[in-house]
Design a protein around this motif. Structure first.
Motif, PDB file in Angstrom:
ATOM      1  N   THR A 145       0.812  -1.221   0.000  1.00 45.53           N
ATOM      2  CA  THR A 145       0.000   0.000   0.000  1.00 45.53           C
ATOM      3  C   THR A 145       0.843   1.268   0.000  1.00 45.53           C
ATOM      4  N   LYS A 146       2.139   1.164  -0.160  1.00 47.58           N
ATOM      5  CA  LYS A 146       3.003   2.351  -0.078  1.00 47.58           C
ATOM      6  C   LYS A 146       2.720   3.311  -1.244  1.00 47.58           C
ATOM      7  N   GLY A 147       2.957   4.580  -0.960  1.00 46.66           N
ATOM      8  CA  GLY A 147       2.817   5.587  -2.012  1.00 46.66           C
ATOM      9  C   GLY A 147       1.544   6.398  -1.946  1.00 46.66           C
ATOM     10  N   GLY A 148       0.525   5.912  -1.250  1.00 43.46           N
ATOM     11  CA  GLY A 148      -0.732   6.651  -1.151  1.00 43.46           C
ATOM     12  C   GLY A 148      -0.741   7.627   0.011  1.00 43.46           C
ATOM     13  N   LYS A 149      -1.804   8.429   0.076  1.00 42.12           N
ATOM     14  CA  LYS A 149      -1.917   9.425   1.151  1.00 42.12           C
ATOM     15  C   LYS A 149      -3.140   9.190   2.028  1.00 42.12           C
ATOM     16  N   ASP A 150      -4.146   8.481   1.514  1.00 40.58           N
ATOM     17  CA  ASP A 150      -5.403   8.306   2.244  1.00 40.58           C
ATOM     18  C   ASP A 150      -5.274   7.250   3.339  1.00 40.58           C
ATOM     19  N   GLU A 151      -6.141   7.363   4.331  1.00 45.69           N
ATOM     20  CA  GLU A 151      -6.206   6.381   5.416  1.00 45.69           C
ATOM     21  C   GLU A 151      -6.580   5.010   4.864  1.00 45.69           C
ATOM     22  N   ASP A 180       3.670   3.136   9.317  1.00 50.29           N
ATOM     23  CA  ASP A 180       2.863   3.879   8.344  1.00 50.29           C
ATOM     24  C   ASP A 180       1.576   4.351   9.027  1.00 50.29           C
ATOM     25  N   ARG A 182      -0.946   5.805   8.008  1.00 49.15           N
ATOM     26  CA  ARG A 182      -2.187   5.664   7.234  1.00 49.15           C
ATOM     27  C   ARG A 182      -2.920   4.373   7.583  1.00 49.15           C
TER      28      ARG A 182
END
Length: 315
Positions: A145-151, A180, A182
């Protein structure tokens, strides 16, 4: 004369004198048959005992600690050579283990540890590093899931309350995902390592989270994950796509689910402890000291390798 020759032959082969007199007797207290993993574990132990010429007294506790206590006391009364125990929960074993020690019967813990201050009450632990299994599941998810900003909202199906793998797999997973912010566990509940309970609890999670997205299911074993997959599908969602499914054990049915695109990764926990256990029993009765921990080597299997690995699965 014949006996003296037999004893001499045993000594030359490095075998103890008792081998001339009788079969080794192992009393084994199994938790139950709550999952495909546990069934494979029992099969491995029974087959290995037959192969090794060891008499096995096998007691199924049906996931009740009181049944295990009764079985251990029966083994002590029967004066078995060695007791092996896969404890349903971690605590409450001190008294019965002291009884075994007083009777001169060594105890090997398999699959799960107990929580007792006096570690001399058992000769060795044989099994997996459950904390590391949880970490491996968590690390896979962090990487996936790396690279995203959302929870990223996670629901967790825990194993039996108080059981070592449930406690440790939760601990290891939480250790890995805390890197992480998130990643958040929004709901967590026991489903007793069973497929039926996994489905039931996942249904409750989906109902409770109506209108809110569940991104990930983390299950402490494959059977609970497989039950939850049914619940996800019945809710009109796609397991493995709409909700990532992460689990532990590595049973054949989990690989089949990965091939079908319904499960994303399983962390291996091998149930095939029988041959190692029988060797440990023989070593104990030969007067050898066992290592305090005999940890099995295991891997992580994402869905990308499932089709290749499925034919190799023994359980």
């Amino acid at each position: 004369m014949q006996r003296r020759l037999l004893l001499a032959a045993l000594a030359a082969a490095g075998l103890p004198a008792w081998a001339a007199d009788k079969k080794l007797v192992l009393g084994f207290s199994q938790i139950g048959a709550e999952s495909a993993w546990r069934t494979a574990n029992s099969t491995s132990i029974k087959q290995a005992a037959r192969d090794a010429g060891i008499e096995l007294k096998f007691a199924d506790a049906q996931q009740k600690q009181e049944n295990q206590m009764k079985a251990l006391r029966a083994f002590i009364a029967q004066k078995v050579d060695v007791i092996a125990l896969s404890p349903v929960v971690e605590t409450g074993w001190g008294t019965v283990l002291r009884e075994a020690k007083a009777a001169g019967i060594p105890v090997i813990l398999t699959d799960r540890l107990v929580k007792e201050a006096d570690e001399s009450l058992w000769a060795s632990f044989m099994g997996s590093d459950f904390v590391e299994e949880g970490r491996r599941a968590g690390r896979w998810l962090v990487d996936k899931t790396k690279g995203g900003k959302d929870e990223i909202r996670i629901v967790e199906l825990q194993g039996t309350v108080g059981a070592a793998p449930a406690l440790d797999r939760k601990k290891g997973f939480e250790e890995a995902i805390k890197a992480d912010p998130r990643l958040k566990i929004v709901r967590s509940q026991t489903a007793d390592f069973s497929r039926a309970k996994g489905k039931e609890v996942m249904e409750a999670f989906i109902k409770a989270e109506a209108g809110r997205k569940i991104h990930v299911l983390y299950a402490h074993n494959d059977d609970m994950a497989l039950g939850a997959i049914q619940a996800i599908e019945e809710a009109g969602l796609k397991p493995g796509t709409d909700i990532l499914v992460v689990s532990i054990d590595g049973v054949k049915a989990a690989f089949q689910a990965m091939v079908a695109g319904k499960l994303n990764v399983t962390v291996e926990c091998s149930p095939l402890l029988g041959p190692s256990l029988m060797q440990a029993v023989k070593d104990l009765k030969a007067g050898k000291t066992l290592p305090r921990r005999l940890i099995t080597e295991e891997g992580v299997f994402p869905s990308e390798v499932a089709a290749r690995e499925l034919p190799k699965r023994q359980y």
